[in-house]
Design an enzyme around this catalytic site. Structure first.
Site, PDB file in Angstrom:
ATOM      1  N   ALA A   1      -3.347   2.453   9.985  1.00 20.78           N
ATOM      2  CA  ALA A   1      -3.674   3.676   9.371  1.00 20.78           C
ATOM      3  C   ALA A   1      -4.849   3.232   8.589  1.00 20.78           C
ATOM      4  O   ALA A   1      -4.795   2.198   8.102  1.00 20.78           O
ATOM      5  CB  ALA A   1      -2.437   4.307   8.838  1.00 20.78           C
TER       6      ALA A   1
ATOM      7  N   GLY B   1      -0.368   0.927  12.257  1.00 23.83           N
ATOM      8  CA  GLY B   1      -0.527   2.155  13.084  1.00 23.83           C
ATOM      9  C   GLY B   1      -1.236   1.723  14.393  1.00 23.83           C
ATOM     10  O   GLY B   1      -0.965   2.475  15.596  1.00 23.83           O
TER      11      GLY B   1
ATOM     12  N   GLU C   1       1.445   0.473  16.695  1.00 24.46           N
ATOM     13  CA  GLU C   1       2.522   1.559  16.924  1.00 24.46           C
ATOM     14  C   GLU C   1       1.681   2.414  17.927  1.00 24.46           C
ATOM     15  O   GLU C   1       2.613   3.036  18.806  1.00 24.46           O
ATOM     16  CB  GLU C   1       2.501   2.261  15.427  1.00 24.46           C
ATOM     17  CG  GLU C   1       3.513   1.658  14.517  1.00 24.46           C
ATOM     18  CD  GLU C   1       3.417   2.199  13.094  1.00 24.46           C
ATOM     19  OE1 GLU C   1       2.538   2.534  12.653  1.00 24.46           O
ATOM     20  OE2 GLU C   1       4.524   2.611  12.689  1.00 24.46           O
TER      21      GLU C   1
ATOM     22  N   GLU D   1       2.659  -3.882   7.152  1.00 25.88           N
ATOM     23  CA  GLU D   1       2.825  -2.522   5.945  1.00 25.88           C
ATOM     24  C   GLU D   1       3.524  -3.266   4.748  1.00 25.88           C
ATOM     25  O   GLU D   1       3.369  -2.918   3.685  1.00 25.88           O
ATOM     26  CB  GLU D   1       3.579  -1.131   6.566  1.00 25.88           C
ATOM     27  CG  GLU D   1       2.757  -0.365   7.409  1.00 25.88           C
ATOM     28  CD  GLU D   1       2.588  -1.097   8.995  1.00 25.88           C
ATOM     29  OE1 GLU D   1       3.204  -2.019   9.288  1.00 25.88           O
ATOM     30  OE2 GLU D   1       2.469   0.145  10.014  1.00 25.88           O
TER      31      GLU D   1
HETATM   32  N1  CAA Z   1      -7.824   0.781   6.764  1.00 23.91           N
HETATM   33  C1  CAA Z   1      -9.023   0.883   6.297  1.00 23.91           C
HETATM   34  N2  CAA Z   1      -9.981   0.164   6.239  1.00 23.91           N
HETATM   35  C2  CAA Z   1      -9.703  -0.935   6.998  1.00 23.91           C
HETATM   36  C3  CAA Z   1      -8.602  -1.411   7.642  1.00 23.91           C
HETATM   37  C4  CAA Z   1      -7.594  -0.040   7.405  1.00 23.91           C
HETATM   38  N3  CAA Z   1      -6.228  -0.441   8.084  1.00 23.91           N
HETATM   39  N4  CAA Z   1      -8.388  -2.698   8.411  1.00 23.91           N
HETATM   40  C5  CAA Z   1      -9.576  -2.979   7.962  1.00 23.91           C
HETATM   41  N5  CAA Z   1     -10.227  -2.189   7.222  1.00 23.91           N
HETATM   42  C6  CAA Z   1     -11.728  -2.429   7.013  1.00 23.91           C
HETATM   43  C7  CAA Z   1     -11.977  -3.334   5.815  1.00 23.91           C
HETATM   44  O1  CAA Z   1     -11.572  -2.651   4.455  1.00 23.91           O
HETATM   45  C8  CAA Z   1     -13.345  -3.810   5.859  1.00 23.91           C
HETATM   46  O2  CAA Z   1     -14.207  -2.819   5.382  1.00 23.91           O
HETATM   47  P1  CAA Z   1     -15.641  -2.957   4.313  1.00 23.91           P
HETATM   48  O3  CAA Z   1     -16.242  -3.823   5.160  1.00 23.91           O
HETATM   49  O4  CAA Z   1     -15.745  -1.766   3.953  1.00 23.91           O
HETATM   50  O5  CAA Z   1     -15.028  -3.882   3.239  1.00 23.91           O
HETATM   51  C9  CAA Z   1     -13.625  -3.661   7.500  1.00 23.91           C
HETATM   52  O6  CAA Z   1     -12.629  -2.832   7.920  1.00 23.91           O
HETATM   53  C10 CAA Z   1     -13.477  -4.988   7.914  1.00 23.91           C
HETATM   54  O7  CAA Z   1     -12.189  -5.736   7.838  1.00 23.91           O
HETATM   55  P2  CAA Z   1     -12.054  -7.107   6.998  1.00 23.91           P
HETATM   56  O8  CAA Z   1     -13.458  -7.447   6.207  1.00 23.91           O
HETATM   57  O9  CAA Z   1     -10.866  -7.025   6.160  1.00 23.91           O
HETATM   58  O10 CAA Z   1     -12.011  -7.974   8.267  1.00 23.91           O
HETATM   59  P3  CAA Z   1     -11.342  -9.446   8.027  1.00 23.91           P
HETATM   60  O11 CAA Z   1     -11.699 -10.113   9.380  1.00 23.91           O
HETATM   61  O12 CAA Z   1     -11.450 -10.142   6.987  1.00 23.91           O
HETATM   62  O13 CAA Z   1      -9.908  -8.951   8.456  1.00 23.91           O
HETATM   63  C11 CAA Z   1      -7.759  -7.869   9.139  1.00 23.91           C
HETATM   64  C12 CAA Z   1      -9.216  -8.430   9.290  1.00 23.91           C
HETATM   65  C13 CAA Z   1      -6.848  -9.041   9.067  1.00 23.91           C
HETATM   66  C14 CAA Z   1      -7.342  -6.730  10.409  1.00 23.91           C
HETATM   67  C15 CAA Z   1      -8.069  -6.925   7.746  1.00 23.91           C
HETATM   68  O14 CAA Z   1      -8.888  -6.197   7.879  1.00 23.91           O
HETATM   69  C16 CAA Z   1      -6.552  -6.377   7.537  1.00 23.91           C
HETATM   70  O15 CAA Z   1      -5.835  -7.030   7.285  1.00 23.91           O
HETATM   71  N6  CAA Z   1      -6.464  -5.079   7.765  1.00 23.91           N
HETATM   72  C17 CAA Z   1      -5.368  -4.186   7.466  1.00 23.91           C
HETATM   73  C18 CAA Z   1      -4.223  -4.171   8.413  1.00 23.91           C
HETATM   74  C19 CAA Z   1      -3.119  -3.441   7.969  1.00 23.91           C
HETATM   75  O16 CAA Z   1      -2.484  -3.810   6.813  1.00 23.91           O
HETATM   76  N7  CAA Z   1      -2.534  -2.386   8.663  1.00 23.91           N
HETATM   77  C20 CAA Z   1      -1.457  -1.531   8.333  1.00 23.91           C
HETATM   78  C21 CAA Z   1      -2.190  -0.192   7.992  1.00 23.91           C
HETATM   79  S1  CAA Z   1      -0.999   0.490   7.011  1.00 23.91           S
HETATM   80  C22 CAA Z   1      -0.624   1.528   8.265  1.00 23.91           C
HETATM   81  O17 CAA Z   1      -0.618   1.420   9.423  1.00 23.91           O
HETATM   82  C23 CAA Z   1       0.704   2.290   7.891  1.00 23.91           C
HETATM   83  C24 CAA Z   1       1.357   3.270   9.110  1.00 23.91           C
HETATM   84  O18 CAA Z   1       2.241   2.630   9.764  1.00 23.91           O
HETATM   85  C25 CAA Z   1       1.345   4.728   9.097  1.00 23.91           C
END
Ligand code: CAA
Length: 259
Positions: free
Chosen positions: A67, A113, A116, A136
């Site tokens: 998400a 998500g 999911e 999460e």
């Molecule tokens: N939401 C918003 N933006 C996201 C994102 C997310 N879930 N995942 C990645 N991005 C964005 C980053 O912020 C970054 O944006 P900027 O360039 O503007 O800074 C861009 O995408 C590229 O990502 P990274 O620079 O972080 O890339 P990386 O190679 O260093 O890492 C990754 C990759 C490990 C996937 C890392 O991006 C990450 O950990 N992302 C989040 C994963 C996460 O926690 N997902 C769960 C979300 S909560 C959820 O899903 C709740 C639910 O069940 C309803």
């Protein structure tokens, strides 16, 4: 069919392909993308010429990285609960209960998500480079799009608890061992493998497949999904949620209370 800001839709050989296309955000699911996915899945499902739907992410890095954290990080408890409820209704429950079989072609990160969405799909195929997980709790929140329920249904409670509480990612080989995916393909062959699978499914009766999807889904209890939505919202009231999401955007490790 391509009137979408965040999706690309292709139809070929009676197969509908949905490509989630927000590569700069690693295809994270914001509100608009969820609404567009609802429209696209409904449209393809209503088209009786479409026998199978394949969903994947654009680029080679991510299926869907979850998400959209930046969209929900300032939400309150009620908004958090509504986010989970709306998303589950518009997308995750919809996909799980479609008449048309849905294959998730997991081409990279499938997190939160994103995993999911794959869990709600009927069949999951991963690229050798895919990484899957429910991270999460590392953000101070819980899976809110059905992950606490469907992951346990698919891989069992023990492994689901391990993945959810550790917030760790697993690779495609481990996912295959767990039964989280049923096939793994080299990255360059992923789509070919998914289309081949779709064509195999198309040999069978679509009417019987629609009934089979209903029958299989009927085995699983629904009560946990409502509890997940409520507890997802509850997590938004905590200091850990604020800290976890802020740490994500500041690109640092979170400092959780009592950790
Ligand atoms: N939401 C918003 N933006 C996201 C994102 C997310 N879930 N995942 C990645 N991005 C964005 C980053 O912020 C970054 O944006 P900027 O360039 O503007 O800074 C861009 O995408 C590229 O990502 P990274 O620079 O972080 O890339 P990386 O190679 O260093 O890492 C990754 C990759 C490990 C996937 C890392 O991006 C990450 O950990 N992302 C989040 C994963 C996460 O926690 N997902 C769960 C979300 S909560 C959820 O899903 C709740 C639910 O069940 C309803």
């Amino acid at each position: 069919m391509n009137n979408y800001n965040n999706l690309q839709i292709d139809v070929k050989d009676n197969i509908g392909l949905i490509i989630i296309n927000r590569p700069k955000q690693l295809n994270a699911l914001n509100k608009e993308t969820i609404e567009e996915l609802n429209k696209a899945f409904n449209a393809l499902n209503d088209d009786k010429n479409i026998r199978v739907i394949i969903v994947t992410g654009s680029g080679t890095k991510a299926f869907v990285a979850g998400a959209d954290i930046k969209e929900f990080m300032h939400f309150n408890a009620q908004q958090g609960q509504e986010l989970a409820a709306t998303g589950q209704e518009l997308l995750f429950d919809l996909v799980e209960n479609l008449d048309t079989p849905v294959i998730a072609a997991i081409n990279g990160f499938a997190l939160g998500g994103g995993l999911e969405l794959a869990l709600a799909s009927h069949i999951r195929i991963a690229s050798e480079q895919a990484k899957m997980g429910l991270p999460e709790v590392s953000l101070g929140v819980i899976p809110g799009y059905g992950g606490t329920q469907r992951l346990a249904q698919i891989i069992g409670k023990g492994r689901a608890m391990d993945l959810i509480l550790s917030a760790e990612m697993i690779d495609a080989t481990t996912a295959l061992t767990y039964g989280l995916v049923t096939e793994v393909a080299p990255a360059e062959n992923l789509m070919e493998t998914a289309f081949k699978k779709a064509k195999k499914l198309m040999r069978n009766s679509p009417q019987a497949q629609a009934l089979a999807i209903k029958a299989v889904n009927a085995a699983y209890p629904k009560a946990g999904f409502a509890i997940e939505k409520e507890l997802f919202g509850q997590a938004f009231t905590t200091a850990d949620f604020k800290e976890g999401t802020t740490a994500f955007v500041e690109r640092r490790k979170p400092n959780f209370e009592g950790a």
